[in-house]
Structures are given as C-alpha cells and as structure tokens.
Motif scaffolding. Structure first.
Motif, mmCIF file in Angstrom:
data_model
loop_
_atom_site.group_PDB
_atom_site.id
_atom_site.type_symbol
_atom_site.label_atom_id
_atom_site.label_comp_id
_atom_site.label_asym_id
_atom_site.label_seq_id
_atom_site.Cartn_x
_atom_site.Cartn_y
_atom_site.Cartn_z
ATOM 1 N N VAL A 47 -11.606 -3.554 1.058
ATOM 2 C CA VAL A 47 -10.552 -3.432 1.516
ATOM 3 C C VAL A 47 -9.916 -2.180 0.726
ATOM 4 O O VAL A 47 -9.212 -1.574 1.442
ATOM 5 C CB VAL A 47 -9.449 -4.567 1.273
ATOM 6 N N GLN A 48 -10.194 -2.111 -0.588
ATOM 7 C CA GLN A 48 -9.428 -1.050 -1.229
ATOM 8 C C GLN A 48 -10.053 0.445 -0.517
ATOM 9 O O GLN A 48 -9.354 1.322 -0.739
ATOM 10 C CB GLN A 48 -9.888 -1.054 -2.671
ATOM 11 N N ASN A 49 -11.100 0.235 -0.348
ATOM 12 C CA ASN A 49 -11.999 1.473 0.023
ATOM 13 C C ASN A 49 -11.229 1.997 1.515
ATOM 14 O O ASN A 49 -11.161 3.203 1.686
ATOM 15 C CB ASN A 49 -13.454 1.253 0.348
ATOM 16 N N LEU A 54 -7.898 5.263 4.900
ATOM 17 C CA LEU A 54 -6.353 5.067 5.632
ATOM 18 C C LEU A 54 -5.370 6.218 4.924
ATOM 19 O O LEU A 54 -4.747 7.090 5.568
ATOM 20 C CB LEU A 54 -5.728 3.832 5.752
ATOM 21 N N LYS A 55 -5.426 6.285 3.610
ATOM 22 C CA LYS A 55 -4.224 7.101 2.957
ATOM 23 C C LYS A 55 -4.678 8.198 3.299
ATOM 24 O O LYS A 55 -3.931 9.346 3.308
ATOM 25 C CB LYS A 55 -4.192 6.690 1.553
ATOM 26 N N ALA A 56 -6.144 8.754 2.909
ATOM 27 C CA ALA A 56 -6.412 10.115 3.224
ATOM 28 C C ALA A 56 -6.431 10.737 4.520
ATOM 29 O O ALA A 56 -6.003 11.858 4.811
ATOM 30 C CB ALA A 56 -8.042 10.253 2.860
ATOM 31 N N ALA A 57 -6.305 9.665 5.609
ATOM 32 C CA ALA A 57 -6.279 10.273 6.976
ATOM 33 C C ALA A 57 -5.030 10.487 7.354
ATOM 34 O O ALA A 57 -4.406 11.286 8.065
ATOM 35 C CB ALA A 57 -6.763 8.974 7.921
ATOM 36 N N LYS A 58 -3.862 9.579 6.821
ATOM 37 C CA LYS A 58 -2.497 9.828 6.915
ATOM 38 C C LYS A 58 -2.196 10.942 6.065
ATOM 39 O O LYS A 58 -1.190 11.892 6.884
ATOM 40 C CB LYS A 58 -1.722 8.564 6.342
#
Length: 84
Positions: A47-49, A54-58
């Motif tokens: 989940v952390q990965n 997701l943060k990088a994609a954002k």
C-alpha cells in the motif's frame, strides 16, 4: 502485471475468514495470527508503494512530464506495456 490491489484486498479478506474459523484449535489460531502478522506487514509495504506511485503520478500530472527525469521510478510506458 498480474497482481492488482484488488488481489491484495481479496487476500486480506481470505485471511480474515481464516481467523474467524471457530473450528480452529488454539495452535491453529496461533499459527493464523502469525500468518496474519506477516500478511499485514507485506500488505502495508504494498500500500505504501502504491501510494508513492500515485503521488509521483499526481506530480507529473500537475507539473508536466519534465519532472519525470527526477523520478527514475516513473518512465514513459505505452498502454500495451501497462496491460502486461
């Protein structure tokens, strides 16, 4: 990619069902508790990965693809590669 987050969800619910089995002996319950602890530990890392990805994609979505060079984990992929 074979494994999806929905698969993790299914594994977690299956483990919950094993823990809920009223026919387990004390030893079997202890074994399932140890297994659960291991499953939870690995699940947290997954989940952390996923959250980091997701943060990088954002970040890329908000600031453009040029930030990708600062994110070696993210690389341009075709939709065909993403389906594998």
């Amino acid at each position: 990619m074979k494994n999806k987050l929905i698969d993790l969800n299914n594994h977690l619910f299956a483990q919950l069902e094993r823990l809920s089995d009223e026919d387990l002996t004390k030893e079997q319950i202890e074994q399932e508790v140890r297994r659960t602890e291991a499953v939870v530990s690995v699940s947290q890392q997954i989940v952390q990965n996923a959250d980091l990805a997701l943060k990088a994609a954002k970040l890329v979505a908000e600031h453009g693809a040029y930030v990708g060079k600062y994110l070696p984990m993210i690389e341009a992929r075709t939709s065909k590669e993403d389906d594998e």
